[in-house]
Structure formats: structure tokens, C-alpha cells
Design a protein around this motif. Structure first.
Motif, mmCIF file in Angstrom:
data_model
loop_
_atom_site.group_PDB
_atom_site.id
_atom_site.type_symbol
_atom_site.label_atom_id
_atom_site.label_comp_id
_atom_site.label_asym_id
_atom_site.label_seq_id
_atom_site.Cartn_x
_atom_site.Cartn_y
_atom_site.Cartn_z
ATOM 1 N N VAL A 204 0.831 -1.203 0.000
ATOM 2 C CA VAL A 204 0.000 0.000 0.000
ATOM 3 C C VAL A 204 0.865 1.253 0.000
ATOM 4 O O VAL A 204 0.565 2.228 -0.724
ATOM 5 C CB VAL A 204 -0.950 -0.007 1.219
ATOM 6 C CG1 VAL A 204 -1.551 1.372 1.450
ATOM 7 C CG2 VAL A 204 -2.045 -1.044 1.022
ATOM 8 N N VAL A 205 1.935 1.268 0.778
ATOM 9 C CA VAL A 205 2.823 2.437 0.796
ATOM 10 C C VAL A 205 3.373 2.692 -0.598
ATOM 11 O O VAL A 205 3.345 3.823 -1.104
ATOM 12 C CB VAL A 205 3.967 2.247 1.801
ATOM 13 C CG1 VAL A 205 4.971 3.398 1.685
ATOM 14 C CG2 VAL A 205 3.432 2.182 3.225
ATOM 15 N N ARG A 206 3.842 1.662 -1.250
ATOM 16 C CA ARG A 206 4.396 1.817 -2.601
ATOM 17 C C ARG A 206 3.300 2.249 -3.575
ATOM 18 O O ARG A 206 3.529 3.090 -4.455
ATOM 19 C CB ARG A 206 5.020 0.486 -3.043
ATOM 20 C CG ARG A 206 6.140 0.005 -2.136
ATOM 21 C CD ARG A 206 7.451 0.657 -2.452
ATOM 22 N NE ARG A 206 7.988 0.107 -3.680
ATOM 23 C CZ ARG A 206 8.742 -1.006 -3.727
ATOM 24 N NH1 ARG A 206 9.021 -1.668 -2.630
ATOM 25 N NH2 ARG A 206 9.202 -1.439 -4.870
ATOM 26 N N HIS A 207 2.122 1.662 -3.443
ATOM 27 C CA HIS A 207 1.000 2.011 -4.314
ATOM 28 C C HIS A 207 0.643 3.487 -4.166
ATOM 29 O O HIS A 207 0.449 4.199 -5.168
ATOM 30 C CB HIS A 207 -0.199 1.136 -3.948
ATOM 31 C CG HIS A 207 -1.443 1.418 -4.723
ATOM 32 N ND1 HIS A 207 -1.651 0.960 -6.011
ATOM 33 C CD2 HIS A 207 -2.562 2.120 -4.391
ATOM 34 C CE1 HIS A 207 -2.840 1.361 -6.441
ATOM 35 N NE2 HIS A 207 -3.411 2.067 -5.480
ATOM 36 N N CYS A 208 0.586 3.965 -2.926
ATOM 37 C CA CYS A 208 0.236 5.369 -2.690
ATOM 38 C C CYS A 208 1.331 6.308 -3.172
ATOM 39 O O CYS A 208 1.051 7.403 -3.667
ATOM 40 C CB CYS A 208 -0.027 5.587 -1.199
ATOM 41 S SG CYS A 208 -1.527 4.775 -0.591
ATOM 42 N N ALA A 209 2.579 5.886 -3.040
ATOM 43 C CA ALA A 209 3.688 6.720 -3.484
ATOM 44 C C ALA A 209 3.685 6.879 -5.001
ATOM 45 O O ALA A 209 4.005 7.952 -5.528
ATOM 46 C CB ALA A 209 5.010 6.117 -3.017
ATOM 47 N N GLU A 210 3.298 5.835 -5.713
ATOM 48 C CA GLU A 210 3.453 5.799 -7.164
ATOM 49 C C GLU A 210 2.174 6.096 -7.930
ATOM 50 O O GLU A 210 2.214 6.277 -9.153
ATOM 51 C CB GLU A 210 3.981 4.411 -7.575
ATOM 52 C CG GLU A 210 5.352 4.097 -6.967
ATOM 53 C CD GLU A 210 5.745 2.636 -7.111
ATOM 54 O OE1 GLU A 210 5.026 1.889 -7.824
ATOM 55 O OE2 GLU A 210 6.762 2.226 -6.509
ATOM 56 N N ASN A 211 1.026 6.168 -7.247
ATOM 57 C CA ASN A 211 -0.255 6.288 -7.922
ATOM 58 C C ASN A 211 -0.844 7.672 -7.697
ATOM 59 O O ASN A 211 -1.305 8.000 -6.596
ATOM 60 C CB ASN A 211 -1.206 5.202 -7.404
ATOM 61 C CG ASN A 211 -2.446 5.060 -8.258
ATOM 62 O OD1 ASN A 211 -3.006 6.051 -8.702
ATOM 63 N ND2 ASN A 211 -2.884 3.831 -8.474
ATOM 64 N N ASP A 212 -0.874 8.472 -8.726
ATOM 65 C CA ASP A 212 -1.332 9.851 -8.612
ATOM 66 C C ASP A 212 -2.821 9.972 -8.284
ATOM 67 O O ASP A 212 -3.287 11.049 -7.895
ATOM 68 C CB ASP A 212 -1.055 10.615 -9.920
ATOM 69 C CG ASP A 212 0.426 10.867 -10.128
ATOM 70 O OD1 ASP A 212 1.177 10.794 -9.144
ATOM 71 O OD2 ASP A 212 0.818 11.136 -11.277
ATOM 72 N N GLN A 213 -3.574 8.885 -8.417
ATOM 73 C CA GLN A 213 -5.001 8.936 -8.109
ATOM 74 C C GLN A 213 -5.265 9.007 -6.610
ATOM 75 O O GLN A 213 -6.354 9.403 -6.186
ATOM 76 C CB GLN A 213 -5.707 7.666 -8.617
ATOM 77 C CG GLN A 213 -5.667 7.429 -10.109
ATOM 78 C CD GLN A 213 -6.342 6.110 -10.435
ATOM 79 O OE1 GLN A 213 -7.489 5.867 -10.059
ATOM 80 N NE2 GLN A 213 -5.632 5.234 -11.120
ATOM 81 N N VAL A 214 -4.287 8.602 -5.809
ATOM 82 C CA VAL A 214 -4.520 8.428 -4.379
ATOM 83 C C VAL A 214 -4.114 9.675 -3.608
ATOM 84 O O VAL A 214 -2.972 10.122 -3.687
ATOM 85 C CB VAL A 214 -3.738 7.209 -3.834
ATOM 86 C CG1 VAL A 214 -4.069 6.988 -2.359
ATOM 87 C CG2 VAL A 214 -4.063 5.965 -4.646
ATOM 88 N N SER A 215 -5.049 10.218 -2.835
ATOM 89 C CA SER A 215 -4.720 11.328 -1.947
ATOM 90 C C SER A 215 -5.752 11.364 -0.827
ATOM 91 O O SER A 215 -6.819 10.760 -0.922
ATOM 92 C CB SER A 215 -4.709 12.671 -2.697
ATOM 93 O OG SER A 215 -6.005 12.983 -3.168
ATOM 94 N N GLY A 216 -5.410 12.078 0.242
ATOM 95 C CA GLY A 216 -6.307 12.158 1.387
ATOM 96 C C GLY A 216 -6.212 10.909 2.243
ATOM 97 O O GLY A 216 -5.258 10.141 2.170
ATOM 98 N N PRO A 217 -7.241 10.663 3.079
ATOM 99 C CA PRO A 217 -7.202 9.482 3.953
ATOM 100 C C PRO A 217 -7.337 8.193 3.159
ATOM 101 O O PRO A 217 -8.046 8.138 2.146
ATOM 102 C CB PRO A 217 -8.395 9.691 4.883
ATOM 103 C CG PRO A 217 -9.311 10.599 4.145
ATOM 104 C CD PRO A 217 -8.431 11.486 3.308
ATOM 105 N N VAL A 218 -6.638 7.159 3.628
ATOM 106 C CA VAL A 218 -6.673 5.845 2.986
ATOM 107 C C VAL A 218 -6.783 4.789 4.093
ATOM 108 O O VAL A 218 -5.896 4.674 4.936
ATOM 109 C CB VAL A 218 -5.393 5.594 2.156
ATOM 110 C CG1 VAL A 218 -5.337 4.152 1.673
ATOM 111 C CG2 VAL A 218 -5.315 6.552 0.977
ATOM 112 N N ASN A 219 -7.881 4.046 4.097
ATOM 113 C CA ASN A 219 -8.015 2.952 5.061
ATOM 114 C C ASN A 219 -7.122 1.789 4.640
ATOM 115 O O ASN A 219 -7.239 1.291 3.515
ATOM 116 C CB ASN A 219 -9.473 2.472 5.139
ATOM 117 C CG ASN A 219 -10.383 3.480 5.799
ATOM 118 O OD1 ASN A 219 -9.927 4.412 6.460
ATOM 119 N ND2 ASN A 219 -11.686 3.299 5.625
ATOM 120 N N VAL A 220 -6.256 1.362 5.543
ATOM 121 C CA VAL A 220 -5.359 0.235 5.256
ATOM 122 C C VAL A 220 -5.810 -0.928 6.134
ATOM 123 O O VAL A 220 -5.301 -1.152 7.239
ATOM 124 C CB VAL A 220 -3.895 0.606 5.517
ATOM 125 C CG1 VAL A 220 -2.978 -0.493 4.977
ATOM 126 C CG2 VAL A 220 -3.548 1.941 4.854
#
Length: 295
Positions: A204-220
Motif C-alpha cells: 500500500v505504501v508503494r502504491h500510494c507513493a506511485e499512484n497519482d489517483q490516491v490522496s487524502g485518507p486511505v483505510n489500510v
């Protein structure tokens, strides 16, 4: 990519640094002591001190720093829990705001932000934060990243459940009663118990770092939420131990105080932001997450 990591001495920080370095990424660690190697940079978050030039050319800034919540919450320690998260996030965010090229800014947060006990309510990233000490901490913790957000950084707050891995302190504490044959459900067992495997947390950390679609809160958390009773059964089976000794809620609240609600309060959280951005969980169920944790 160049990652700058605060909180690299903790369990998650060490695991993330290993994972990134194994894939050839550059990792700069922020430390509060005198640096002992070129990849370390000294900072003093209690005083808000971090030279922005140390972050030059960084692609991703990650803050995992914070005092352990798994001990008695005395008034003094409540302040340590709050300040250790807020000052580190604010110091890093303010330094990021001064950079010419805005990096991605990722900060750890907590699923406890939704409140002490949410019953069967489905909690998504759109849900309101709730009541209680940790919910109040999450508000100011995530808000401390505002300088980075206002400067154009893409900011992600990871609202993480219990990370399952054999050597993780929280998992060792959870599994100890089972290992000695006195494991059982906590409270009624009907409460939803948000967990995630370490493998997926790293992903998830890598996905959020590399994916421009993801921002704000993210439930893990698991995409298939589990109750404490279901988790108890799965953990007992994975360890080949009985699960016949339930722990009443009043015992937990007497011994642990408000922290007990992290164990007996229900949080039926769904990782909608991750699923919407096409993240695929390697361990989507409690059974597969536990299998990974104990491998």
C-alpha cells in the motif's frame, strides 16, 4: 525513487526501508542523534528543526514516527502520543512546503480516528472522524500535514489497522495468550477488528507513493472485514491452539483504560480508496493475512 523516511527505527520503518532498498530505491533516514552514515540526516522535530535542503530531489516523504500507543495512557503519556505524531508531521510538512519540486507526502495515521466503538457501521474514507482520545489525535495529526498540502504536495494519510507479522510488537502481544493456551475472544467478539498483513501494508505504501489517483485518507485494512471472534478462531487455528478463554470487556477496560476500546470497540472499515485505485490485496482475508504473518 528517492524516499525520505521519518520513524525508520520502528518496526514498520525498518521493514519499509528494507523493502525499498531491496528494490533499488534510495532511502534517506531522518534521525535525532548524530548521523552515523551518509544516508542519515539529523533533525529535531520537537523544536521544528529540519533543513529543507536535506529533502532536495526527494520523490516521497514518509512519516511513521510516533510513541507506542500500547501502554497505559497517563495524562503525561497522552501528551507524548499526541506530540510525537503532530510535531514530526508538522516539521516534515513545513520543510516540504519550501521545496521547489513538491514531493508526495505520506503520513501514518490510525483507524482509531473513527471513534471508540462504531458497531456495524461501514467506515470508509468519507466517514466522519469520531469521538475519543485517538480520534482527537488523528484530527490534529492529519491536519499537521496541511502546509505540505497547501504547497502542492499530494498528501496521503494511512489509517492503518493492526499490522500482522510474526515480529510486530502488536501481533506478539495479541498472539501471546494463544501461544500459552489461554487465548480467546475479547469482549463479545462481535466487534469488527481491523487488521492487515505486513506484505499488504508495504504494498500500500508503494502504491500510494506511485499512484497519482490516491490522496487524502486511505483505510489500510482487509477488504473483507473480520470480527474479533472470527479473527480469534483463525489465529487459534493458525497456531494450533485452543480459543476457549474469553476476556470480558470489564477486565480489559479495568486493566487498559481507554486503550481497551482499540480491542473491544468495533470498526468495520473498508479500504475503498485502495480498491478504487486498483490496489490488489495479496492477503484479503484474516486467514491469509495470518498465514503470511506466521510464515
Amino acid at each position: 525513487m528517492k524516499y525520505v523516511l521519518a520513524g525508520s527505527s520502528g518496526f514498520l520503518g525498518k521493514a519499509l526501508a528494507r523493502d525499498l532498498l531491496a528494490d533499488g530505491h534510495q532511502v534517506t533516514r531522518l534521525v535525532r542523534r548524530e548521523p552515523s552514515q551518509p544516508s542519515e540526516v539529523r533533525w529535531d522535530p520537537a523544536r521544528g528543526q529540519l533543513d529543507p535542503s536535506a529533502l532536495d530531489n526527494a520523490d516521497v516523504l514518509i512519516n511513521l514516527a510516533g510513541a507506542n500507543i500500547g501502554r497505559p495512557w497517563t495524562p503525561k503519556y497522552r501528551n507524548a502520543i499526541r506530540e510525537s505524531r503532530v510535531t514530526t508531521t508538522a516539521t516534515l510538512a513545513e520543510a516540504a512546503a519550501q521545496l521547489e519540486r513538491p514531493p508526495v507526502f505520506i503520513t501514518q495515521s490510525g483507524i482509531g480516528g473513527y471513534g471508540k466503538d462504531c458497531g456495524d457501521e461501514i467506515l470508509t474514507e468519507e466517514s466522519e472522524l469520531g469521538d475519543g482520545f485517538l480520534a482527537d489525535v488523528v484530527r490534529v495529526w492529519e491536519g499537521a500535514a496541511d502546509p505540505a498540502r497547501e504547497a502542492g504536495c499530494r498528501v496521503v494519510a494511512l489509517r492503518t489497522g493492526v499490522v500482522l507479522e510474526r515480529t510486530a510488537p502488536a501481533f506478539q502481544l495479541l498472539s501471546l495468550p494463544f501461544r500459552v493456551g489461554v487465548g480467546g475472544r475479547l469482549g463479545s467478539g462481535k466487534q469488527y477488528f481491523p487488521v492487515v498483513s505486513l506484505t499488504d501494508w508495504l504494498g500500500v505504501v508503494r502504491h500510494c507513493a506511485e499512484n497519482d489517483q490516491v490522496s487524502g485518507p486511505v483505510n489500510v485494512t482487509l477488504p473483507e472485514p473480520t470480527t474479533n471472534q472470527e479473527f480469534t478462531k483463525a489465529l487459534g487455528a493458525a497456531l494450533h491452539r485452543p480459543t476457549l478463554v474469553p476476556v470480558p470487556s470489564f477486565v480489559l477496560t479495568t486493566v487498559l483504560g481507554e486503550f481497551a476500546w482499540e480491542l473491544i470497540g468495533s470498526k468495520r472499515a473498508l479500504p475503498n480508496a485502495l480498491l478504487a485505485s486498483s490496489y490488489t490485496f495479496k492477503h484479503p482475508t484474516a486467514e491469509t493475512a495470518l498465514e503470511s504473518a506466521l510464515a
